[in-house]
Design an enzyme around this catalytic site. Structure first.
Site, mmCIF file in Angstrom:
data_model
loop_
_atom_site.group_PDB
_atom_site.id
_atom_site.type_symbol
_atom_site.label_atom_id
_atom_site.label_comp_id
_atom_site.label_asym_id
_atom_site.label_seq_id
_atom_site.Cartn_x
_atom_site.Cartn_y
_atom_site.Cartn_z
ATOM 1 N N TRP A 98 11.577 -12.724 52.206
ATOM 2 C CA TRP A 98 12.683 -11.804 52.479
ATOM 3 C C TRP A 98 12.675 -11.243 53.898
ATOM 4 O O TRP A 98 13.633 -10.591 54.305
ATOM 5 C CB TRP A 98 12.596 -10.621 51.500
ATOM 6 C CG TRP A 98 11.191 -10.107 51.394
ATOM 7 C CD1 TRP A 98 10.274 -10.450 50.431
ATOM 8 C CD2 TRP A 98 10.509 -9.231 52.289
ATOM 9 N NE1 TRP A 98 9.059 -9.853 50.684
ATOM 10 C CE2 TRP A 98 9.175 -9.087 51.827
ATOM 11 C CE3 TRP A 98 10.875 -8.551 53.447
ATOM 12 C CZ2 TRP A 98 8.235 -8.294 52.478
ATOM 13 C CZ3 TRP A 98 9.923 -7.766 54.089
ATOM 14 C CH2 TRP A 98 8.629 -7.656 53.603
ATOM 15 N N LYS A 155 15.073 -21.745 47.180
ATOM 16 C CA LYS A 155 14.676 -20.642 46.296
ATOM 17 C C LYS A 155 14.315 -19.494 47.233
ATOM 18 O O LYS A 155 13.285 -19.520 47.911
ATOM 19 C CB LYS A 155 13.466 -21.029 45.435
ATOM 20 C CG LYS A 155 13.042 -19.930 44.464
ATOM 21 C CD LYS A 155 11.759 -19.250 44.933
ATOM 22 C CE LYS A 155 11.366 -18.077 44.063
ATOM 23 N NZ LYS A 155 12.071 -16.827 44.435
ATOM 24 N N SER A 186 3.365 -15.473 51.227
ATOM 25 C CA SER A 186 2.010 -14.930 51.213
ATOM 26 C C SER A 186 1.001 -16.003 50.786
ATOM 27 O O SER A 186 1.371 -17.069 50.278
ATOM 28 C CB SER A 186 1.955 -13.774 50.216
ATOM 29 O OG SER A 186 2.196 -14.297 48.920
ATOM 30 N N GLU A 242 3.693 -21.917 55.444
ATOM 31 C CA GLU A 242 3.729 -20.932 56.530
ATOM 32 C C GLU A 242 3.349 -19.596 55.913
ATOM 33 O O GLU A 242 4.186 -18.948 55.273
ATOM 34 C CB GLU A 242 5.142 -20.855 57.125
ATOM 35 C CG GLU A 242 5.625 -22.139 57.760
ATOM 36 C CD GLU A 242 5.001 -22.385 59.118
ATOM 37 O OE1 GLU A 242 4.361 -21.478 59.670
ATOM 38 O OE2 GLU A 242 5.158 -23.499 59.633
ATOM 39 N N LEU A 243 2.100 -19.197 56.083
ATOM 40 C CA LEU A 243 1.615 -18.043 55.310
ATOM 41 C C LEU A 243 1.321 -16.836 56.205
ATOM 42 O O LEU A 243 1.794 -16.752 57.327
ATOM 43 C CB LEU A 243 0.401 -18.475 54.485
ATOM 44 C CG LEU A 243 0.638 -19.744 53.636
ATOM 45 C CD1 LEU A 243 -0.592 -20.137 52.849
ATOM 46 C CD2 LEU A 243 1.829 -19.580 52.697
ATOM 47 N N CYS A 269 5.154 -11.868 59.978
ATOM 48 C CA CYS A 269 3.890 -12.604 59.824
ATOM 49 C C CYS A 269 3.099 -12.569 61.125
ATOM 50 O O CYS A 269 1.875 -12.474 61.111
ATOM 51 C CB CYS A 269 4.163 -14.035 59.387
ATOM 52 S SG CYS A 269 5.374 -14.885 60.401
ATOM 53 N N GLU A 290 -4.192 -8.606 55.182
ATOM 54 C CA GLU A 290 -2.958 -8.393 55.942
ATOM 55 C C GLU A 290 -2.271 -7.101 55.469
ATOM 56 O O GLU A 290 -2.106 -6.894 54.268
ATOM 57 C CB GLU A 290 -2.016 -9.579 55.719
ATOM 58 C CG GLU A 290 -0.719 -9.471 56.503
ATOM 59 C CD GLU A 290 0.247 -10.633 56.197
ATOM 60 O OE1 GLU A 290 0.317 -11.094 55.046
ATOM 61 O OE2 GLU A 290 0.930 -11.067 57.137
HETATM 62 P P1 NAP Z 1 5.562 -14.144 48.637
HETATM 63 O O1 NAP Z 1 5.405 -13.135 47.585
HETATM 64 O O2 NAP Z 1 4.589 -15.262 48.679
HETATM 65 O O3 NAP Z 1 7.050 -14.708 48.469
HETATM 66 C C1 NAP Z 1 7.556 -15.734 49.289
HETATM 67 C C2 NAP Z 1 8.420 -16.647 48.431
HETATM 68 O O4 NAP Z 1 7.585 -17.318 47.490
HETATM 69 C C3 NAP Z 1 9.451 -15.882 47.598
HETATM 70 O O5 NAP Z 1 10.603 -16.666 47.450
HETATM 71 C C4 NAP Z 1 8.732 -15.737 46.267
HETATM 72 O O6 NAP Z 1 9.584 -15.522 45.190
HETATM 73 C C5 NAP Z 1 8.046 -17.074 46.168
HETATM 74 N N1 NAP Z 1 6.900 -17.088 45.274
HETATM 75 C C6 NAP Z 1 5.853 -16.226 45.263
HETATM 76 N N2 NAP Z 1 4.977 -16.585 44.304
HETATM 77 C C7 NAP Z 1 5.475 -17.694 43.708
HETATM 78 C C8 NAP Z 1 5.023 -18.523 42.636
HETATM 79 N N3 NAP Z 1 3.876 -18.295 42.003
HETATM 80 N N4 NAP Z 1 5.803 -19.564 42.272
HETATM 81 C C9 NAP Z 1 6.956 -19.807 42.905
HETATM 82 N N5 NAP Z 1 7.441 -19.060 43.919
HETATM 83 C C10 NAP Z 1 6.705 -18.013 44.326
HETATM 84 O O7 NAP Z 1 5.584 -13.528 50.073
HETATM 85 P P2 NAP Z 1 6.120 -12.092 50.495
HETATM 86 O O8 NAP Z 1 5.026 -11.140 50.267
HETATM 87 O O9 NAP Z 1 7.431 -11.819 49.888
HETATM 88 O O10 NAP Z 1 6.372 -12.352 52.047
HETATM 89 C C11 NAP Z 1 5.580 -11.839 53.020
HETATM 90 C C12 NAP Z 1 4.477 -12.804 53.382
HETATM 91 O O11 NAP Z 1 5.041 -13.929 54.035
HETATM 92 C C13 NAP Z 1 3.494 -12.203 54.360
HETATM 93 O O12 NAP Z 1 2.199 -12.579 54.013
HETATM 94 C C14 NAP Z 1 3.906 -12.834 55.674
HETATM 95 O O13 NAP Z 1 2.882 -12.845 56.645
HETATM 96 C C15 NAP Z 1 4.334 -14.188 55.238
HETATM 97 N N6 NAP Z 1 5.221 -14.822 56.210
HETATM 98 C C16 NAP Z 1 4.777 -15.912 56.891
HETATM 99 C C17 NAP Z 1 5.574 -16.502 57.857
HETATM 100 C C18 NAP Z 1 5.110 -17.721 58.618
HETATM 101 O O14 NAP Z 1 5.940 -18.385 59.232
HETATM 102 N N7 NAP Z 1 3.839 -18.047 58.637
HETATM 103 C C19 NAP Z 1 6.833 -15.981 58.124
HETATM 104 C C20 NAP Z 1 7.259 -14.872 57.411
HETATM 105 C C21 NAP Z 1 6.439 -14.301 56.444
HETATM 106 P P3 NAP Z 1 9.851 -14.038 44.613
HETATM 107 O O15 NAP Z 1 10.463 -13.245 45.697
HETATM 108 O O16 NAP Z 1 10.790 -14.321 43.492
HETATM 109 O O17 NAP Z 1 8.533 -13.496 44.180
#
Ligand code: NAP
Length: 467
Positions: free
Chosen positions: A130, A154, A207, A228-229, A262, A359
């Site tokens: 998001w 998604k 994440s 990309e985490l 990130c 983080e």
């Molecule tokens: P997240 O919880 O991992 O969510 C990211 C996406 O993955 C969402 O669409 C989420 O869906 C989905 N998701 C999570 N768990 C899942 C599962 N078990 N099965 C299927 N889909 C799943 O990440 P966040 O906390 O929202 O985002 C922030 C993180 O992203 C931070 O750690 C940040 O550093 C990282 N990030 C990395 C980059 C990069 O380029 N390296 C860029 C931006 C952000 P739901 O929303 O429905 O849970």
């Protein structure tokens, strides 16, 4: 799982969306697979034209697109508009350069005329977060659209409005049906889609937790993936750095997007001779922010994206202090109804403190004092993450030498992080694998098909022959 927009400034539930039905999933996969076949025999120029049109429409609808993001996840309107423009730049770039990037690569070989062609592979599933609701989609969409890989999206559960807006824009630009289908998938449905034989690639930004789950599903089904985490990016200030230059970027690299980036500089690693002055000036900068309505141009601190995100950060800061960190500044409640978090500075964080390795996804800066350049590099590398980083040095070349010793995917010297379509984006260690953007990103889901051609077999030259 509910896909829902809850305005993080007003806490109002704006709209709830139903999960995808099995029929919608099947339709998306069928359309995607059909389009993949169709695109194999169509000229890439038509996709370049459509991608330029998408860029034009992004610019034309900048206001409404930006507002949709602000309502979904609370970022400042000015930053949201910047994100829309960045998406247009990415779309234009791949429209202009995609065809060249996909040209065959000749290989000098004893086997004959040899080259690698770059072909599409099939439907790609992208799972996006998001924090940059359009930019994250565009990083995957623009290159794969040029390659000829149809996509299923998604998006995060809290940014459904942005997902719908992006999908509609692609339609408005005249992209063929199935180019990008947004589906409100549950986690189980994500697994089902990944397992489907029509899916050939999975791109996730998010994440470590989300990455592990989706990468495991991709691995189990032998699908190529990019991850990309998260990051714990370091910002190294060397003893001869110009502190005035440092302070021009220090606030923004931590507080931009309410600290939910990130590649935010989460750890400032400062030479001992500059430490006190740096801390004082960062404190002044953090104290000068103006929280308020993200749609108001006078606001400089946006709310965090959700109550969940704020509560998690609050808990992390509390624990960090309980485990010995010094609260230099901040961490007091902001008297506004939205999900605001006061910019906070923590010091004296020891390796055994969870804050040292976790983080913090919000406006919290960790500041460390180091006695030498080698200590700075060692501290920067003492992390499970390896996404990006910044080095400030008196001399650019020396700064670059230090940057090269930091174990990350991206380092910037004497400047803030840039994200532009020509620059590869991605990390190492628990920050993931693969790259987005640039030629590397474009090739993520490409079949590099080797072709070797001869007029006739040469039976007197059998080195390397397999027959
Ligand atoms: P997240 O919880 O991992 O969510 C990211 C996406 O993955 C969402 O669409 C989420 O869906 C989905 N998701 C999570 N768990 C899942 C599962 N078990 N099965 C299927 N889909 C799943 O990440 P966040 O906390 O929202 O985002 C922030 C993180 O992203 C931070 O750690 C940040 O550093 C990282 N990030 C990395 C980059 C990069 O380029 N390296 C860029 C931006 C952000 P739901 O929303 O429905 O849970």
């Amino acid at each position: 799982m509910a896909y829902q927009t809850v305005n993080p400034y007003t806490n109002e539930i704006v709209k709830t969306y139903p999960d995808a039905t099995p029929e919608e999933i099947e339709t998306a996969l069928t359309k995607g697979a059909k389009l993949y076949q169709q695109w194999r025999s169509t000229n890439i120029q038509s996709r370049a034209d459509t991608l330029h049109h998408i860029a034009d429409l992004m610019r034309k609808h900048e206001d409404s697109l930006a507002k949709t993001m602000v309502i979904d996840m609370g970022k400042l309107l000015k930053e949201a508009k910047g994100e829309v423009e960045l998406c247009a730049i990415i779309a234009d770039y791949f429209a202009d350069h995609g065809a060249d990037m996909l040209k065959p690569t000749p290989i000098k070989s004893g086997a004959g005329d040899a080259w690698v062609e770059k072909h599409a592979t099939g439907v790609v599933l992208m799972v996006e977060p998001w924090n940059f609701p359009y930019y994250q989609i565009m990083r995957v969409f623009a290159p794969n659209f040029m390659v000829g890989n149809p996509m299923i999206l998604k998006h995060a559960a809290n940014t459904p409005g942005s997902a719908v807006a992006f999908e509609q824009l692609v339609k408005e630009a005249g992209a063929p049906d199935g180019s990008l289908t947004n589906l409100f998938l549950s986690y189980d449905q994500v697994g089902t889609v990944i397992a489907d034989s029509r899916i050939q690639g999975v791109a996730l930004t998010g994440s470590e937790r989300g990455g592990k789950a989706v990468a495991a599903a991709a691995g189990e089904n032998l699908k190529k993936s990019t991850m990309e985490l998260g990051g714990m990016d370091s910002f190294i200030v060397l003893p001869d750095a110009d502190l005035d230059q440092v302070m021009k970027v220090a606030r923004q690299v931590r507080l931009y997007n309410a600290g939910q980036v990130c590649t935010s500089s989460k750890r400032f690693i400062v030479a001992a001779n500059l430490y006190d002055e740096f801390l004082k000036r960062l404190g002044e900068q953090f104290a000068s922010v103006k929280p308020g309505d993200p749609l108001d141009a006078a606001t400089t601190l946006a709310p965090m994206s959700s109550a969940k995100a704020k509560n998690k950060l609050q808990q992390q800061v509390k624990e960090a202090i309980e485990k010995g960190a010094t609260l230099y500044q901040g961490n007091t409640p902001i008297n506004l109804p939205g999900q605001f978090f006061e910019p906070t500075i923590l010091t004296d964080i020891k390796p055994e403190n969870p804050a040292y390795s976790e983080e913090m996804f919000g406006p919290v800066a960790q500041v460390y004092k180091v006695e030498s350049e080698q200590d700075a590099i060692a501290l920067a590398n003492d992390s499970q993450f390896g996404l990006g980083g910044i080095v400030f040095a008196g001399d650019k070349q020396h700064g670059a030498q230090v940057a090269g010793q930091v174990e990350t995917g991206m380092e910037f010297v004497n400047t803030f992080m840039y994200t532009l379509p020509e620059l590869p984006f991605g990390g190492v260690k628990k920050s993931g694998y693969g790259r987005e953007m640039s030629t590397l990103g474009l090739e993520a889901f490409v079949n590099e098909e080797l072709i070797v051609a001869k007029d006739a077999p040469e039976l007197d030259n059998l080195a390397g022959a397999l027959f």
